[in-house]
Design an enzyme around this catalytic site. Sequence first.
Site, short mmCIF file in Angstrom:
data_model
loop_
_atom_site.label_atom_id
_atom_site.label_comp_id
_atom_site.label_asym_id
_atom_site.label_seq_id
_atom_site.Cartn_x
_atom_site.Cartn_y
_atom_site.Cartn_z
N TYR A 61 2.34 -8.24 -7.47
CA TYR A 61 2.88 -8.62 -8.59
C TYR A 61 3.29 -9.68 -9.83
O TYR A 61 2.55 -9.86 -10.63
CB TYR A 61 2.84 -6.81 -9.49
CG TYR A 61 3.16 -6.46 -10.92
CD1 TYR A 61 1.89 -6.40 -11.06
CD2 TYR A 61 3.91 -6.87 -11.79
CE1 TYR A 61 1.04 -6.14 -12.89
CE2 TYR A 61 3.97 -6.11 -12.83
CZ TYR A 61 2.59 -5.77 -13.28
OH TYR A 61 2.16 -5.88 -14.92
N LYS B 294 2.01 -13.32 9.78
CA LYS B 294 0.70 -12.53 9.44
C LYS B 294 -0.26 -12.90 8.89
O LYS B 294 -0.04 -13.25 7.57
CB LYS B 294 1.06 -11.37 9.20
CG LYS B 294 -0.07 -10.57 9.66
CD LYS B 294 0.66 -9.00 8.62
CE LYS B 294 -0.96 -8.07 8.99
NZ LYS B 294 -0.24 -6.34 8.68
#
Length: 295
Positions: free
Chosen positions: A108, A163
């Site tokens: 965000y 990841k």
Amino acid sequence: MKTFEGSMTALATPFRNGALDESAYRALVRQQIEGGTSVLVPMGTTGESVTMSADEQARAVRVVVEEAKGRVQVLGGAGSNNTAEVIASVGRVRDAGADGSLIVTPYYNRPTQAGLVEHFRAVARAHPGFPIVAYNVPGRTGVDLLPETVQRLCDFPEVVAIKEATGNMARAVDILEKCGDRLTLLSGDDFTVLPFIACGGKGVISVSSNVAPRLMADLVAAGRAGDFAKARELQVKMNNLHRLLFVESSPIPVKWGLHLLGLFGPEVRLPLVPMTAPNAEKLGDELRLLGLLKH
């Protein structure tokens, strides 16, 4: 410093009447270990961590650690878009007995690449010697951890793996080019496990393995062993399952799948809502087709 590889499951979190269902959570851990999962990952996106309190998150990680009993590693999610909160969360994960922490890029507020480096630097400095897996999923966070920035994270020994959930094989090769064997590459995308392994990946943090741990473990093992014919067969076999588990916002579908398998109820926390009936029926049919659901 330890790292993480193999077939790893981003655990869904069972709720009952709004609270963590600890007995069902323990049953899920046992099912995963019996199914060949090598690392358990509580409190990631799949675990609905963003709608859980700090105390609930810490308790969830502790329950997984207790039930795992050292048989497999536990990588506790500790992500936030507030660096100070991440530092505190990693402390709770560490205190709960986890083997490391999974930290997603801040969402965000969309930091710059320099901001991402300083974010991970601050966390690493606050928890020296505790392994960190960086998590890049720009489709959810609105910020992309670029290969050049991943290379800079190699300066922090606590960052042991990444990841990578862009689904972009060129990205995997770019990271490998810049970092070599310094970081363990982990796929964050069930649809491309085999291609990612072929491009240097050493495993996956999977959503689908919640309901199909053995299939995913066999896929990863075959890919890492160079048995690409078997791995390709399993990748294709699971493709529609992956599709159905992401047909609505994750983890809505995977929780419904776990409900069908009798592991726990389908309860999710708002703003998520249960799976729609047509998609739920399709998922049930696919689980039966794969031999995972017998009725």
